[in-house]
Design an enzyme around this catalytic site. Structure first.
Site, PDB file in Angstrom:
ATOM      1  N   ASN A 198      -5.542   2.800 -12.897  1.00  0.00           N
ATOM      2  CA  ASN A 198      -4.549   2.142 -12.495  1.00  0.00           C
ATOM      3  C   ASN A 198      -3.063   2.623 -12.677  1.00  0.00           C
ATOM      4  OD1 ASN A 198      -3.413  -0.705 -11.762  1.00  0.00           O
ATOM      5  ND2 ASN A 198      -2.809  -0.793 -13.689  1.00  0.00           N
ATOM      6  N   LEU A 226      -4.081  -6.790  -7.228  1.00  0.00           N
ATOM      7  CA  LEU A 226      -3.683  -7.674  -8.262  1.00  0.00           C
ATOM      8  C   LEU A 226      -4.836  -8.815  -8.943  1.00  0.00           C
ATOM      9  CD1 LEU A 226      -0.233  -8.448  -6.564  1.00  0.00           C
ATOM     10  CD2 LEU A 226      -0.623  -6.904  -8.641  1.00  0.00           C
ATOM     11  N   GLY A 268       0.814  -1.272  -0.006  1.00  0.00           N
ATOM     12  CA  GLY A 268       0.203   0.086   0.018  1.00  0.00           C
ATOM     13  C   GLY A 268       0.840   1.281   0.056  1.00  0.00           C
ATOM     14  N   HIS A 323       0.670   1.503 -13.354  1.00  0.00           N
ATOM     15  CA  HIS A 323       1.421   0.381 -13.536  1.00  0.00           C
ATOM     16  C   HIS A 323       2.946   0.581 -13.706  1.00  0.00           C
ATOM     17  CE1 HIS A 323       2.309  -3.455 -15.550  1.00  0.00           C
ATOM     18  NE2 HIS A 323       3.256  -2.946 -16.382  1.00  0.00           N
ATOM     19  N   ASN A 339       1.296   2.928  -2.615  1.00  0.00           N
ATOM     20  CA  ASN A 339       0.608   4.053  -3.377  1.00  0.00           C
ATOM     21  C   ASN A 339      -0.472   4.326  -2.675  1.00  0.00           C
ATOM     22  OD1 ASN A 339       1.987   4.289  -6.457  1.00  0.00           O
ATOM     23  ND2 ASN A 339       1.860   2.087  -6.119  1.00  0.00           N
ATOM     24  N   ASP A 373      -4.275  -3.754 -19.023  1.00  0.00           N
ATOM     25  CA  ASP A 373      -3.370  -2.596 -19.067  1.00  0.00           C
ATOM     26  C   ASP A 373      -3.484  -2.112 -20.567  1.00  0.00           C
ATOM     27  OD1 ASP A 373      -2.273  -3.029 -16.461  1.00  0.00           O
ATOM     28  OD2 ASP A 373      -0.558  -4.372 -17.208  1.00  0.00           O
TER      29      ASP A 373
HETATM   30  C1  GAR Z   1       3.382  -1.106  -7.277  1.00  0.00           C
HETATM   31  O1  GAR Z   1       4.708  -1.020  -8.049  1.00  0.00           O
HETATM   32  C2  GAR Z   1       2.305  -1.036  -8.380  1.00  0.00           C
HETATM   33  O2  GAR Z   1       2.545  -0.134  -9.403  1.00  0.00           O
HETATM   34  C3  GAR Z   1       2.184  -2.691  -8.937  1.00  0.00           C
HETATM   35  O3  GAR Z   1       2.235  -3.065  -7.590  1.00  0.00           O
HETATM   36  C4  GAR Z   1       2.935  -2.457  -6.547  1.00  0.00           C
HETATM   37  C5  GAR Z   1       2.169  -2.266  -5.485  1.00  0.00           C
HETATM   38  O4  GAR Z   1       2.928  -1.691  -4.472  1.00  0.00           O
HETATM   39  N1  GAR Z   1       0.970  -2.788  -9.617  1.00  0.00           N
HETATM   40  C6  GAR Z   1       1.049  -3.582 -10.680  1.00  0.00           C
HETATM   41  O5  GAR Z   1       2.082  -4.335 -10.939  1.00  0.00           O
HETATM   42  C7  GAR Z   1      -0.049  -3.496 -11.230  1.00  0.00           C
HETATM   43  N2  GAR Z   1      -0.157  -4.475 -12.654  1.00  0.00           N
HETATM   44  P1  GAR Z   1       2.414  -0.858  -3.203  1.00  0.00           P
HETATM   45  O6  GAR Z   1       0.968  -2.075  -2.421  1.00  0.00           O
HETATM   46  O7  GAR Z   1       3.255  -0.737  -2.297  1.00  0.00           O
HETATM   47  O8  GAR Z   1       1.539   0.178  -3.620  1.00  0.00           O
END
Ligand code: GAR
Length: 200
Positions: free
Chosen positions: A108, A91, A12, A110, A14, A151
């Site tokens: 989203n 995910l 989390g 990415h 982001n 995506d």
């Molecule tokens: C982030 O790097 C996000 O961009 C990626 O998962 C990570 C989650 O981190 N998302 C994907 O790969 C989606 N295709 P977080 O839980 O610390 O935000």
């Protein structure tokens, strides 16, 4: 006010960037009203609770049927009067009922420069492993709208990040987060919130 649901699966960071941006007045009319996780152990849920944001958990274990999962998620979103959805390291797959109820209102983040290193199987650390295996010198992040193809939705914002000698997937992931994801996601959420507010 635009009520935002943030969908998460993991740490989390982001989500944290969004909460911090909101505190600094950086989400415009957007307000984070709900955090939904598809994993009950996701640390993102703790971040949300510490910020006083309502949370919900909807996992595949709780609802293995994808059609019923889609319906259950839609119900949670509607009960919370959500206007806009941000996927922040989510995910799971967003089903067709949720997509139809929120056209152009789901975004989203990415961790690569779409159309490179995206689509099925490209998530989390796997993306950065693939970037390093290919010998790329530049990567980055993309904020995009969510449509039925993984995506494939319209791109809102992108930012490039250097790949440096000696990078491991973990080091690169952290740099992409710090230099791109944590900046782009709040900006994109603000853009979309302002648009949604204008349409109200
Ligand atoms: C982030 O790097 C996000 O961009 C990626 O998962 C990570 C989650 O981190 N998302 C994907 O790969 C989606 N295709 P977080 O839980 O610390 O935000």
């Amino acid at each position: 006010m635009v009520r935002i649901a943030v969908l998460v699966s993991g740490g989390g960071t982001n989500l944290q960037a969004l909460l911090d941006a909101q505190d600094a007045g950086g989400l415009g009319p957007g307000r984070i009203a709900l955090v939904v996780s598809n994993r009950k152990a996701a640390y993102a849920l703790t971040r949300a609770a510490e910020h006083g944001v309502a949370t919900a958990v909807l996992s595949k274990v709780m609802q293995p049927d994808p059609v019923l999962y889609d319906e259950a998620l839609l119900r949670i979103l509607q009960e919370n009067e959500i206007d806009l959805i941000a996927l922040a390291g989510f995910l799971g797959i967003v089903g067709e009922k949720v997509l139809a109820a929120y056209p152009g209102r789901i975004l989203n983040i990415h961790p690569a420069l779409i159309p490179a290193f995206c689509g099925k199987g490209f998530y989390g650390l796997h993306v950065h492993e693939a970037v390093l295996a290919r010998g790329c010198k530049v990567t980055g992040a993309t904020a995009h709208l969510v449509t039925a193809g993984v995506d494939e939705g319209p791109i809102l914002l992108q930012k490039a990040v250097d790949v440096l000698p000696g990078d491991t997937p973990e080091i690169l992931q952290r740099r992409v987060m710090e230099q791109a994801e944590w900046l782009l996601l709040p900006r994109a959420v603000r853009m979309l919130s302002e648009q949604v507010e204008g349409e109200k």
